[in-house]
Write an enzyme that holds these catalytic residues in place. Structure first.
Site, PDB file in Angstrom:
ATOM      1  N   ARG A 102      -0.565  -8.565  13.431  1.00 38.51           N
ATOM      2  CA  ARG A 102      -1.154  -7.524  12.589  1.00 38.51           C
ATOM      3  C   ARG A 102      -2.086  -8.118  11.541  1.00 38.51           C
ATOM      4  O   ARG A 102      -3.112  -7.531  11.192  1.00 38.51           O
ATOM      5  CB  ARG A 102      -0.049  -6.665  11.947  1.00 38.51           C
ATOM      6  CG  ARG A 102       0.470  -5.662  12.965  1.00 38.51           C
ATOM      7  CD  ARG A 102       1.765  -4.989  12.570  1.00 38.51           C
ATOM      8  NE  ARG A 102       1.785  -4.473  11.242  1.00 38.51           N
ATOM      9  CZ  ARG A 102       2.875  -4.427  10.489  1.00 38.51           C
ATOM     10  NH1 ARG A 102       4.013  -4.861  10.957  1.00 38.51           N
ATOM     11  NH2 ARG A 102       2.805  -3.930   9.296  1.00 38.51           N
ATOM     12  N   ARG A 104      -9.272   1.849   8.997  1.00 39.36           N
ATOM     13  CA  ARG A 104      -8.913   0.469   9.313  1.00 39.36           C
ATOM     14  C   ARG A 104      -9.997  -0.216  10.135  1.00 39.36           C
ATOM     15  O   ARG A 104      -9.854  -1.387  10.474  1.00 39.36           O
ATOM     16  CB  ARG A 104      -7.628   0.473  10.125  1.00 39.36           C
ATOM     17  CG  ARG A 104      -6.380   0.086   9.322  1.00 39.36           C
ATOM     18  CD  ARG A 104      -5.214   0.188  10.273  1.00 39.36           C
ATOM     19  NE  ARG A 104      -4.071  -0.596   9.934  1.00 39.36           N
ATOM     20  CZ  ARG A 104      -2.988  -0.113   9.326  1.00 39.36           C
ATOM     21  NH1 ARG A 104      -2.961   1.132   8.909  1.00 39.36           N
ATOM     22  NH2 ARG A 104      -1.949  -0.896   9.130  1.00 39.36           N
ATOM     23  N   ARG A 149      11.241  -6.671   4.700  1.00 42.18           N
ATOM     24  CA  ARG A 149      11.229  -5.222   4.872  1.00 42.18           C
ATOM     25  C   ARG A 149      11.986  -4.800   6.126  1.00 42.18           C
ATOM     26  O   ARG A 149      12.683  -3.784   6.144  1.00 42.18           O
ATOM     27  CB  ARG A 149       9.765  -4.768   4.944  1.00 42.18           C
ATOM     28  CG  ARG A 149       9.557  -3.290   4.959  1.00 42.18           C
ATOM     29  CD  ARG A 149       8.100  -2.942   4.746  1.00 42.18           C
ATOM     30  NE  ARG A 149       7.280  -3.217   5.922  1.00 42.18           N
ATOM     31  CZ  ARG A 149       5.999  -2.922   6.008  1.00 42.18           C
ATOM     32  NH1 ARG A 149       5.380  -2.386   4.986  1.00 42.18           N
ATOM     33  NH2 ARG A 149       5.315  -3.167   7.101  1.00 42.18           N
ATOM     34  N   LYS A 195       0.820  -1.225   0.000  1.00 40.85           N
ATOM     35  CA  LYS A 195       0.000   0.000   0.000  1.00 40.85           C
ATOM     36  C   LYS A 195       0.846   1.263   0.000  1.00 40.85           C
ATOM     37  O   LYS A 195       0.609   2.172  -0.767  1.00 40.85           O
ATOM     38  CB  LYS A 195      -0.848   0.087   1.275  1.00 40.85           C
ATOM     39  CG  LYS A 195      -2.032  -0.799   1.362  1.00 40.85           C
ATOM     40  CD  LYS A 195      -2.922  -0.395   2.550  1.00 40.85           C
ATOM     41  CE  LYS A 195      -2.247  -0.428   3.889  1.00 40.85           C
ATOM     42  NZ  LYS A 195      -1.951  -1.770   4.389  1.00 40.85           N
TER      43      LYS A 195
HETATM   44  P1  AMP Z   1       1.055   0.899   8.586  1.00 43.25           P
HETATM   45  O1  AMP Z   1       2.261   1.730   8.310  1.00 43.25           O
HETATM   46  O2  AMP Z   1      -0.156   1.333   7.820  1.00 43.25           O
HETATM   47  O3  AMP Z   1       1.345  -0.573   8.467  1.00 43.25           O
HETATM   48  O4  AMP Z   1       0.678   1.131  10.139  1.00 43.25           O
HETATM   49  C1  AMP Z   1       1.589   0.793  11.167  1.00 43.25           C
HETATM   50  C2  AMP Z   1       0.858   0.731  12.508  1.00 43.25           C
HETATM   51  O5  AMP Z   1       0.290   2.018  12.817  1.00 43.25           O
HETATM   52  C3  AMP Z   1      -0.318  -0.228  12.563  1.00 43.25           C
HETATM   53  O6  AMP Z   1       0.094  -1.561  12.840  1.00 43.25           O
HETATM   54  C4  AMP Z   1      -1.136   0.367  13.712  1.00 43.25           C
HETATM   55  O7  AMP Z   1      -0.547   0.082  14.978  1.00 43.25           O
HETATM   56  C5  AMP Z   1      -0.972   1.866  13.469  1.00 43.25           C
HETATM   57  N1  AMP Z   1      -2.016   2.404  12.573  1.00 43.25           N
HETATM   58  C6  AMP Z   1      -1.837   2.910  11.315  1.00 43.25           C
HETATM   59  N2  AMP Z   1      -2.990   3.343  10.789  1.00 43.25           N
HETATM   60  C7  AMP Z   1      -3.942   3.104  11.727  1.00 43.25           C
HETATM   61  C8  AMP Z   1      -5.347   3.314  11.787  1.00 43.25           C
HETATM   62  N3  AMP Z   1      -6.017   3.845  10.752  1.00 43.25           N
HETATM   63  N4  AMP Z   1      -5.995   2.950  12.920  1.00 43.25           N
HETATM   64  C9  AMP Z   1      -5.345   2.418  13.973  1.00 43.25           C
HETATM   65  N5  AMP Z   1      -4.025   2.176  13.989  1.00 43.25           N
HETATM   66  C10 AMP Z   1      -3.313   2.513  12.869  1.00 43.25           C
END
Ligand code: AMP
Length: 199
Positions: free
Chosen positions: A140, A88, A127, A13
């Site tokens: 996750r 999310r 990664r 993404k």
């Molecule tokens: P990402 O970079 O999108 O994989 O997000 C990394 C981490 O940030 C996730 O595993 C969550 O802990 C937190 N996070 C990111 N976006 C959200 C969201 N919309 N709602 C809740 N937690 C989020």
């Protein structure tokens, strides 16, 4: 105009949002990136979210939504925006609709990038982000299946959901996404041609 890039952790993404953002000159808003930055800088937000992020859990809806609300009200996100990692949960999806309605706009298109789970784990391990250990990755993915996956149905019912096969190299997936954007929203013009036109 708001485009949501959707998918499990590790489907690409962030990379695809960045490519799309560069191609069309549209702002890219990543909640994960905003949280990681806040954690790194030790801000009050960073302190509030670090336990969640480091353990692969979702930050509470109120907090994630407040961050997005603040950013969406500002330039450049106020104009055109690609959302990466938000919404999310269903509650976030509803909150987003309300926020955008207040600004007289709405989610136009949701692109779900689909990748097989074992490939996702392989990519995430390669990664090597601090929250990319195998145990946290599994956590996750479980959180995704339970809390995030239902959001797809919400957008499918509104006819906004488009699926893209993410089991390919970055450029191929990018071209697939560009094709979906073109077929649903129409020609956006790329950033380079907009630049040329203004010369
Ligand atoms: P990402 O970079 O999108 O994989 O997000 C990394 C981490 O940030 C996730 O595993 C969550 O802990 C937190 N996070 C990111 N976006 C959200 C969201 N919309 N709602 C809740 N937690 C989020």
């Amino acid at each position: 105009m708001v485009i949501v890039l959707f998918g499990a952790p590790g489907v690409g993404k962030g990379t695809q949002a960045q490519l799309l953002s560069q191609r069309y000159g549209i702002a890219h808003l990543s909640t994960g990136e905003a949280f990681r930055q806040a954690i790194q800088q030790g801000t009050p937000l960073g302190k509030q979210v670090q336990e969640y992020v480091h353990n692969g859990l979702l930050v509470p809806d109120e907090l994630a939504t407040a961050v997005v609300a603040e950013l969406l009200a500002q330039s450049p996100y106020r104009e055109r925006c690609i959302l990466d990692g938000f919404p999310r949960t269903l509650q976030q999806a509803h909150a987003l609709d309300e926020l955008l309605a207040q600004q007289g706009r709405s989610v136009e298109l949701v692109i779900n990038i689909c990748v097989a789970e074992e490939e996702i784990v392989r990519r995430l391990l390669a990664r090597g982000r601090p929250d990319d250990t195998e145990a946290i990755i599994r956590q996750r993915l479980a959180v995704y299946a339970e809390q995030t996956h239902p959001v797809l149905e919400y957008y499918r019912q509104q006819g906004k959901l488009h699926e893209v096969d993410g089991n390919a190299d970055i450029e191929t997936v990018h071209q697939r996404i560009v094709a979906v954007v073109f077929n649903t929203i129409g020609p956006l013009g790329d950033a380079a041609s907009l630049h040329r036109a203004s010369e």
